[in-house]
Design a protein around this motif. Structure first.
Motif, PDB file in Angstrom:
ATOM      1  N   ASN A   6      34.902 -23.037   1.618  1.00 41.57           N
ATOM      2  CA  ASN A   6      34.415 -21.769   2.170  1.00 41.57           C
ATOM      3  C   ASN A   6      34.787 -20.567   1.314  1.00 41.57           C
ATOM      4  OD1 ASN A   6      37.157 -21.927   2.720  1.00 41.57           O
ATOM      5  ND2 ASN A   6      36.987 -20.815   4.653  1.00 41.57           N
ATOM      6  N   GLU A   7      35.273 -20.785   0.100  1.00 38.64           N
ATOM      7  CA  GLU A   7      35.596 -19.651  -0.775  1.00 38.64           C
ATOM      8  C   GLU A   7      35.453 -20.049  -2.230  1.00 38.64           C
ATOM      9  OE1 GLU A   7      40.437 -19.747  -1.470  1.00 38.64           O
ATOM     10  OE2 GLU A   7      39.624 -18.450   0.092  1.00 38.64           O
ATOM     11  N   SER A  28      26.377  -8.182   1.154  1.00 35.81           N
ATOM     12  CA  SER A  28      27.442  -8.860   0.412  1.00 35.81           C
ATOM     13  C   SER A  28      26.993  -9.204  -0.998  1.00 35.81           C
ATOM     14  CB  SER A  28      27.860 -10.136   1.155  1.00 35.81           C
ATOM     15  OG  SER A  28      26.740 -10.983   1.348  1.00 35.81           O
ATOM     16  N   THR A 265      29.993 -11.113   6.829  1.00 40.80           N
ATOM     17  CA  THR A 265      29.900 -12.539   6.506  1.00 40.80           C
ATOM     18  C   THR A 265      30.913 -12.975   5.455  1.00 40.80           C
ATOM     19  OG1 THR A 265      28.221 -12.127   4.803  1.00 40.80           O
ATOM     20  CG2 THR A 265      27.447 -12.562   7.048  1.00 40.80           C
ATOM     21  N   MET A 266      31.436 -12.035   4.674  1.00 44.95           N
ATOM     22  CA  MET A 266      32.341 -12.387   3.591  1.00 44.95           C
ATOM     23  C   MET A 266      33.542 -11.439   3.543  1.00 44.95           C
ATOM     24  SD  MET A 266      29.884 -13.435   0.397  1.00 44.95           S
ATOM     25  CE  MET A 266      28.787 -14.848   0.513  1.00 44.95           C
ATOM     26  N   GLN A 291      33.998 -16.916   2.773  1.00 48.72           N
ATOM     27  CA  GLN A 291      33.051 -16.824   3.877  1.00 48.72           C
ATOM     28  C   GLN A 291      33.834 -16.825   5.186  1.00 48.72           C
ATOM     29  OE1 GLN A 291      30.512 -20.241   3.142  1.00 48.72           O
ATOM     30  NE2 GLN A 291      28.981 -18.958   2.139  1.00 48.72           N
TER      31      GLN A 291
END
Length: 304
Positions: A6-7, A28, A265-266, A291
């Motif tokens: 997720n990143e 974003s 979202t981020m 995220q």
């Protein structure tokens, strides 16, 4: 450091301490980063690429978007610059008599706001914009000019940073001694009863509690929750309404000097040594894009 699914880590990070990161308004897609290496960098987040870089003559302490194609920045060279990111052209907007510490855009009145160290009226540590209000953390209150409200910090030690709730009803301030306070703008006694403070970013190491400064605050623009980061290498997201921590991220390689939510979202997280232990060997500086989900950012119902 291995990143999770997720990143990811941005390519071509600054070559010295990262002072600030800011996402472009309401998206974003783009991220600005200012640095002690004298640069301001524009990243395309979806493509993980550095789109543009421009320079100051000294370390850059803060940056901000005016709109997606114009960046403003200031730092130790006392200069406030505006850069057209579309044609890669800069203008010197103005100068201060001392370093520029903070640069913020106020969309409600369409102005850029700077805070500096020339003590006119006082040395500015941090500032944040709330509609047509400006909330400033200074060294002293005695010489301040016009203001709607004048308050002493509810925290004992030096203010680290300030963030304003997107609903414009309250603000959060942190201290260098591992504490965060939630303060309400309405001065009525009934509303002021709701303010509170809490301890955070403290670790027990060899049975001794280590207290770390809270370096950054960023608000989720939809849920009014906020993230904090510290020199302990951790970032957390807090639910201020239920006074709970929603989540804590894994430990990053070194201090988290700055962080910023995008459109919800981020979250951009800077792992950047802040010389808390003087000039010693340390991990390289980096910017991580994480995220975030509603589970991590949305306030829980009281029954949860």
């Amino acid at each position: 450091m291995t990143t999770g699914s997720n990143e990811f880590k941005l390519n071509q990070p600054p070559e010295d301490g990262i002072s600030s990161v800011k996402f472009s308004p309401n998206t974003s897609q783009f991220l600005l980063a200012s640095s002690w290496d004298t640069s301001v960098r524009l990243y395309g987040v979806p493509t993980n690429s550095m789109r543009l870089k421009y320079q100051h003559t000294c370390a850059v302490l803060d940056c901000a978007f005016y709109h997606p194609m114009h960046a403003w920045s200031g730092g130790l060279d006392h200069q406030l610059k505006m850069h057209d990111l579309n044609i890669d052209q800069e203008n010197l907007v103005g100068t201060h008599d001392a370093p520029i510490r903070c640069v913020e855009y106020c969309p409600e009145v369409n102005v850029m706001v700077t805070g500096n160290w020339d003590q006119t009226p006082e040395k500015v540590y941090t500032l944040s914009v709330s509609g047509d209000r400006l909330i400033v953390g200074t060294a002293d209150l005695q010489n301040m000019g016009y203001m709607q409200q004048c308050r002493e910090s509810s925290l004992k030690y030096q203010t680290g940073c300030i963030g304003v709730f997107p609903n414009k009803q309250a603000y959060v301030l942190s201290s260098v001694a591992g504490r965060v306070a939630v303060e309400y703008l309405d001065p009525s006694p009934e509303v002021q009863k709701k303010k509170y403070a809490f301890k955070c970013h403290r670790l027990k190491e060899n049975t001794i509690e280590q207290i770390y400064p809270v370096n950054a605050i960023s608000f989720h623009n939809i849920h009014n929750t906020f993230a904090t980061s510290s020199s302990d290498g951790f970032g957390s997201i807090w639910d201020p309404f239920n006074k709970k921590r929603l989540c804590q991220f894994h430990r990053y390689p070194t201090s988290i000097a700055s962080l910023a939510f995008s459109d919800g979202t981020m979250l951009a997280i800077t792992s950047s040594y802040m010389y808390e232990m003087d000039d010693t060997e340390h991990p390289e500086d980096g910017i991580f894009i994480r995220q975030v989900t509603d589970e991590e950012t949305k306030p829980k119902s009281p029954s949860t």
